[in-house]
Scaffold this active site. Sequence first.
Site, PDB file in Angstrom:
ATOM      1  N   GLU A  97       0.828  -1.193   0.000  1.00  0.00           N
ATOM      2  CA  GLU A  97       0.000   0.000   0.000  1.00  0.00           C
ATOM      3  C   GLU A  97       0.869   1.253   0.000  1.00  0.00           C
ATOM      4  OE1 GLU A  97      -4.141   0.504   2.017  1.00  0.00           O
ATOM      5  OE2 GLU A  97      -2.670   1.264   3.412  1.00  0.00           O
ATOM      6  N   CYS A 110       3.759   7.980   1.805  1.00  0.00           N
ATOM      7  CA  CYS A 110       4.280   6.877   2.614  1.00  0.00           C
ATOM      8  C   CYS A 110       4.518   5.687   1.673  1.00  0.00           C
ATOM      9  CB  CYS A 110       3.235   6.541   3.676  1.00  0.00           C
ATOM     10  SG  CYS A 110       3.732   5.205   4.753  1.00  0.00           S
ATOM     11  N   CYS A 117       7.590  -8.487   5.933  1.00  0.00           N
ATOM     12  CA  CYS A 117       8.842  -8.075   6.585  1.00  0.00           C
ATOM     13  C   CYS A 117       9.336  -9.235   7.430  1.00  0.00           C
ATOM     14  CB  CYS A 117       8.597  -6.845   7.457  1.00  0.00           C
ATOM     15  SG  CYS A 117      10.079  -6.255   8.303  1.00  0.00           S
ATOM     16  N   CYS A 121       8.443  -7.607  14.378  1.00  0.00           N
ATOM     17  CA  CYS A 121       8.147  -6.817  15.573  1.00  0.00           C
ATOM     18  C   CYS A 121       6.785  -7.270  16.103  1.00  0.00           C
ATOM     19  CB  CYS A 121       8.145  -5.329  15.246  1.00  0.00           C
ATOM     20  SG  CYS A 121       9.747  -4.780  14.630  1.00  0.00           S
ATOM     21  N   CYS A 124       3.367  -5.401  15.025  1.00  0.00           N
ATOM     22  CA  CYS A 124       3.229  -4.941  13.628  1.00  0.00           C
ATOM     23  C   CYS A 124       2.621  -6.035  12.777  1.00  0.00           C
ATOM     24  CB  CYS A 124       4.600  -4.546  13.091  1.00  0.00           C
ATOM     25  SG  CYS A 124       4.580  -4.166  11.326  1.00  0.00           S
ATOM     26  N   CYS A 346       0.278   2.301   7.496  1.00  0.00           N
ATOM     27  CA  CYS A 346       1.133   1.716   6.467  1.00  0.00           C
ATOM     28  C   CYS A 346       1.904   0.532   7.022  1.00  0.00           C
ATOM     29  CB  CYS A 346       2.187   2.721   5.982  1.00  0.00           C
ATOM     30  SG  CYS A 346       1.526   4.010   4.993  1.00  0.00           S
TER      31      CYS A 346
END
Length: 371
Positions: A97, A110, A117, A121, A124, A346
């Site tokens: 996005e 952004c 990823c 974390c 997230c 984001c």
Amino acid sequence: MTDTKKVNLLGLSPTKLIEFFESIGEKKFRATQVMKWIHQKGAESFDEMTDVSKALRAKLETICEIRAPEVVSQNISKDGTRKWIIRTEGGKNDCVETVLIPDGDRATLCVSSQVGCSLDCSFCSTGKQGFNRNLTPAEIIGQVWIAIKSFGPMDPNGPRRVTNVVMMGMGEPLMNFEPVVDAMILMMHDNAYGLSKRRVTLSTSGVVPKIYELIKRTDVSLAISLHAPNNPLRDELVPINRKYPIAELLEACQHYLANLPDKRHITIEYTLMSGVNDNEEQAHELAELLKDLECKINLIPFNPFPHSGYEKPSNNRTRRFQKILADAGYTVTVRTTRGDDIDAACGQLVGDFHDKTRRSQKYIELREVSQ
Ligand code: SAH
Ligand code: SF4
């Protein structure tokens, strides 16, 4: 199909574009011409490049292309926030996005750097999704190109549609180093988007060796996702801290600032999670931790998502945390749960793109409600 073998000029850095033109026996200045056509005038085909000879245009047509990533959906809210779901080349569900947030005479884009990823974390949702793939330079700079073109034909002399870029979308930009650097160089280059280096910001959770590499290659602004004032807590929230603990991260930040050609600060991002990292003691600990760093602090109340296990703190608690830091002399901003807070959104994309589209809509609605 020969198409798949064509070189996509959209993602070539200025140096690589020159090398490409030299490799096909053409002069350097052709690279400059073509770069301006692509990034300043938004050319999608070589036919449009009227100051390039017909013969060269025909030659380029056979060996290269200008190909932006596919836009799956575009949302424009009444207040001007624009969001795109972009499909990358990995497959039908490999989507990221991009969000454009206007704010007075500024408009901040952004940008995503990876599908998913690997850094996991705990708070997230991009991390929860795991790592799918790195975006190519064309897919990264393509997000800027798509955002600007969404306003109509590109005009280098017209109003600036994007004034700031933050690498705060999906993914950890320093884990996709070369493509991200190439794209950021294009963002700042005079023959491309000409953004100020102060207005291009890379956000990282702390891939320390790459911070040292970054300053050798660019002088963009740096944001650090800190989220905790000590190692035991940060180890839990941001697992890469186990490899590169806080002291090493702050040393890398000092090195980065010391090697910038101008005086700047680091932005410290701190996502506030209720009962986890938002008590008064932790605020004091954070103030003490950062005392030698030239920085501003950006508090982000946690953005909930299903099964996250975390909650956002109350406004009172957030304000108290902010006040302790402000009293200690820091400039502290709070991203509220409105459109401004979309940067954080984001960082929390998950699932297939239908899911993401709903999420986009939710944030657009949130912003509208808060107007
Ligand atoms: N990987 C980079 C950049 C993308 S994340 C980084 O971690 O810095 C962008 C920002 O959104 C980071 O500060 C991240 O910690 C934050 N973020 C991620 N998930 C969030 C959530 N659920 N609520 C609030 N902020 C979040
Ligand atoms: Fe990756 Fe950043 Fe999310 Fe951490 S916060 S998992 S580094 S995208």
